[in-house]
Design a protein around this motif. Structure first.
Motif, PDB file in Angstrom:
ATOM      1  N   MET A   1       0.580  -1.347  -0.040  1.00  0.00           N
ATOM      2  CA  MET A   1       0.144  -0.367   0.272  1.00  0.00           C
ATOM      3  C   MET A   1       1.273   1.400  -0.323  1.00  0.00           C
ATOM      4  O   MET A   1       0.785   2.163  -0.071  1.00  0.00           O
ATOM      5  CB  MET A   1      -1.353   0.569   1.094  1.00  0.00           C
ATOM      6  CG  MET A   1      -1.918  -1.588   1.107  1.00  0.00           C
ATOM      7  SD  MET A   1      -3.108  -1.066  -0.386  1.00  0.00           S
ATOM      8  CE  MET A   1      -3.878   0.399  -0.384  1.00  0.00           C
ATOM      9  N   GLN A   2       2.356   1.222   0.524  1.00  0.00           N
ATOM     10  CA  GLN A   2       2.889   2.544   0.451  1.00  0.00           C
ATOM     11  C   GLN A   2       3.468   2.441  -0.549  1.00  0.00           C
ATOM     12  O   GLN A   2       3.438   3.977  -1.454  1.00  0.00           O
ATOM     13  CB  GLN A   2       3.782   1.900   1.711  1.00  0.00           C
ATOM     14  CG  GLN A   2       4.313   3.561   1.792  1.00  0.00           C
ATOM     15  CD  GLN A   2       5.858   3.143   2.463  1.00  0.00           C
ATOM     16  OE1 GLN A   2       6.090   1.793   3.587  1.00  0.00           O
ATOM     17  NE2 GLN A   2       6.995   4.270   3.430  1.00  0.00           N
TER      18      GLN A   2
ATOM     19  N   LEU B   1       2.279   2.324  -3.727  1.00  0.00           N
ATOM     20  CA  LEU B   1       0.854   2.209  -4.134  1.00  0.00           C
ATOM     21  C   LEU B   1       0.426   4.585  -3.726  1.00  0.00           C
ATOM     22  O   LEU B   1       0.252   4.899  -5.214  1.00  0.00           O
ATOM     23  CB  LEU B   1      -0.317   1.467  -4.078  1.00  0.00           C
ATOM     24  CG  LEU B   1      -0.065   0.370  -4.280  1.00  0.00           C
ATOM     25  CD1 LEU B   1      -1.929  -0.123  -4.708  1.00  0.00           C
ATOM     26  CD2 LEU B   1       0.295   0.277  -5.931  1.00  0.00           C
ATOM     27  N   ARG B   2       1.362   4.584  -2.614  1.00  0.00           N
ATOM     28  CA  ARG B   2       0.826   6.028  -2.348  1.00  0.00           C
ATOM     29  C   ARG B   2       1.689   6.352  -2.457  1.00  0.00           C
ATOM     30  O   ARG B   2       1.498   7.606  -3.014  1.00  0.00           O
ATOM     31  CB  ARG B   2       0.007   5.793  -0.739  1.00  0.00           C
ATOM     32  CG  ARG B   2      -0.642   4.867  -0.240  1.00  0.00           C
ATOM     33  CD  ARG B   2      -0.922   5.314   1.234  1.00  0.00           C
ATOM     34  NE  ARG B   2      -2.070   4.622   2.060  1.00  0.00           N
ATOM     35  CZ  ARG B   2      -1.851   3.304   2.955  1.00  0.00           C
ATOM     36  NH1 ARG B   2      -0.554   3.501   3.180  1.00  0.00           N
ATOM     37  NH2 ARG B   2      -2.866   2.766   3.046  1.00  0.00           N
TER      38      ARG B   2
ATOM     39  N   HIS C   1       8.352  -6.906  -3.543  1.00  0.00           N
ATOM     40  CA  HIS C   1       7.221  -6.681  -3.463  1.00  0.00           C
ATOM     41  C   HIS C   1       6.523  -5.582  -4.300  1.00  0.00           C
ATOM     42  O   HIS C   1       5.337  -5.517  -5.464  1.00  0.00           O
ATOM     43  CB  HIS C   1       6.961  -5.100  -1.957  1.00  0.00           C
ATOM     44  CG  HIS C   1       7.603  -6.028  -0.488  1.00  0.00           C
ATOM     45  ND1 HIS C   1       5.992  -6.268  -0.457  1.00  0.00           N
ATOM     46  CD2 HIS C   1       8.633  -5.721   0.048  1.00  0.00           C
ATOM     47  CE1 HIS C   1       6.580  -6.699   1.236  1.00  0.00           C
ATOM     48  NE2 HIS C   1       7.663  -6.833   1.351  1.00  0.00           N
TER      49      HIS C   1
ATOM     50  N   LEU D   1       3.300  -6.615  -6.459  1.00  0.00           N
ATOM     51  CA  LEU D   1       2.145  -5.587  -7.573  1.00  0.00           C
ATOM     52  C   LEU D   1       1.883  -5.295  -9.069  1.00  0.00           C
ATOM     53  O   LEU D   1       1.402  -5.444  -9.328  1.00  0.00           O
ATOM     54  CB  LEU D   1       2.513  -3.663  -6.988  1.00  0.00           C
ATOM     55  CG  LEU D   1       2.792  -3.680  -5.289  1.00  0.00           C
ATOM     56  CD1 LEU D   1       3.283  -2.267  -5.786  1.00  0.00           C
ATOM     57  CD2 LEU D   1       1.175  -3.531  -4.536  1.00  0.00           C
TER      58      LEU D   1
ATOM     59  N   PHE E   1      -0.958  -4.401 -10.974  1.00  0.00           N
ATOM     60  CA  PHE E   1      -1.278  -2.294 -10.229  1.00  0.00           C
ATOM     61  C   PHE E   1      -0.461  -1.196 -10.384  1.00  0.00           C
ATOM     62  O   PHE E   1      -0.968  -0.331 -10.637  1.00  0.00           O
ATOM     63  CB  PHE E   1      -1.656  -2.645  -8.514  1.00  0.00           C
ATOM     64  CG  PHE E   1      -2.765  -3.878  -8.139  1.00  0.00           C
ATOM     65  CD1 PHE E   1      -3.388  -3.729  -8.380  1.00  0.00           C
ATOM     66  CD2 PHE E   1      -2.290  -4.395  -6.859  1.00  0.00           C
ATOM     67  CE1 PHE E   1      -4.833  -3.883  -8.199  1.00  0.00           C
ATOM     68  CE2 PHE E   1      -3.531  -4.521  -6.644  1.00  0.00           C
ATOM     69  CZ  PHE E   1      -4.875  -5.129  -6.913  1.00  0.00           C
TER      70      PHE E   1
ATOM     71  N   ARG F   1       2.424   3.345 -11.855  1.00  0.00           N
ATOM     72  CA  ARG F   1       0.520   2.817 -11.235  1.00  0.00           C
ATOM     73  C   ARG F   1       0.368   3.252 -12.570  1.00  0.00           C
ATOM     74  O   ARG F   1       0.039   3.428 -13.094  1.00  0.00           O
ATOM     75  CB  ARG F   1      -0.395   4.190 -10.294  1.00  0.00           C
ATOM     76  CG  ARG F   1       0.682   3.754  -9.018  1.00  0.00           C
ATOM     77  CD  ARG F   1      -0.263   5.194  -8.058  1.00  0.00           C
ATOM     78  NE  ARG F   1      -1.803   5.017  -7.850  1.00  0.00           N
ATOM     79  CZ  ARG F   1      -2.394   4.531  -7.188  1.00  0.00           C
ATOM     80  NH1 ARG F   1      -2.261   4.993  -6.169  1.00  0.00           N
ATOM     81  NH2 ARG F   1      -3.801   4.993  -7.280  1.00  0.00           N
TER      82      ARG F   1
ATOM     83  N   ILE G   1      -5.671  -0.763 -11.052  1.00  0.00           N
ATOM     84  CA  ILE G   1      -6.630   0.079  -9.788  1.00  0.00           C
ATOM     85  C   ILE G   1      -8.332  -0.015  -9.601  1.00  0.00           C
ATOM     86  O   ILE G   1      -9.047  -0.223  -8.465  1.00  0.00           O
ATOM     87  CB  ILE G   1      -5.598   0.464  -9.412  1.00  0.00           C
ATOM     88  CG1 ILE G   1      -4.184   0.351  -8.896  1.00  0.00           C
ATOM     89  CG2 ILE G   1      -6.106   1.151  -7.588  1.00  0.00           C
ATOM     90  CD1 ILE G   1      -3.561   1.759  -8.649  1.00  0.00           C
TER      91      ILE G   1
END
Length: 91
Positions: A1-2, A4-5, A46, A50, A55, A69, A74
């Motif tokens: 998640m980090q 993607l953020r 990681h 993804l 993603f 991204r 997504i």
């Protein structure tokens, strides 16, 4: 998640990238690794997860790999998840 953020706002987090435009081309894996504060093999694992999930996209340029991204993937996933959760609550 980090990850993607971070990649959601590449100009904010990686505006200092000089090798390619972070918004248009993507963010260098090395910079992502540094921002996460983890070892390169950990970040690569990681990022690969993804990528396999669809993603992010990864493209090579010279000796570097750049991540970006995939907004459509997504969005599709979030729509699917919302639909699945709605169906389960109706049961």
């Amino acid at each position: 998640m980090q990850v993607l953020r971070l990649l959601a706002e590449p100009e904010r987090h990686f505006g200092h990238q000089w090798s390619a435009d972070a918004v248009e081309f993507g963010v260098c894996m090395t910079m992502i690794t540094e921002e996460l504060g983890v070892a390169q093999p950990t970040a690569s694992k990681h990022l690969d997860i993804l990528k396999q999930a669809g993603f992010i996209t990864v493209r090579r340029h010279q000796k570097r790999s750049y991540c970006k991204r995939d907004e459509q993937a997504i969005t599709n996933y979030l729509n699917w998840l919302q639909q699945e959760l709605s169906l389960q609550s109706e049961s």
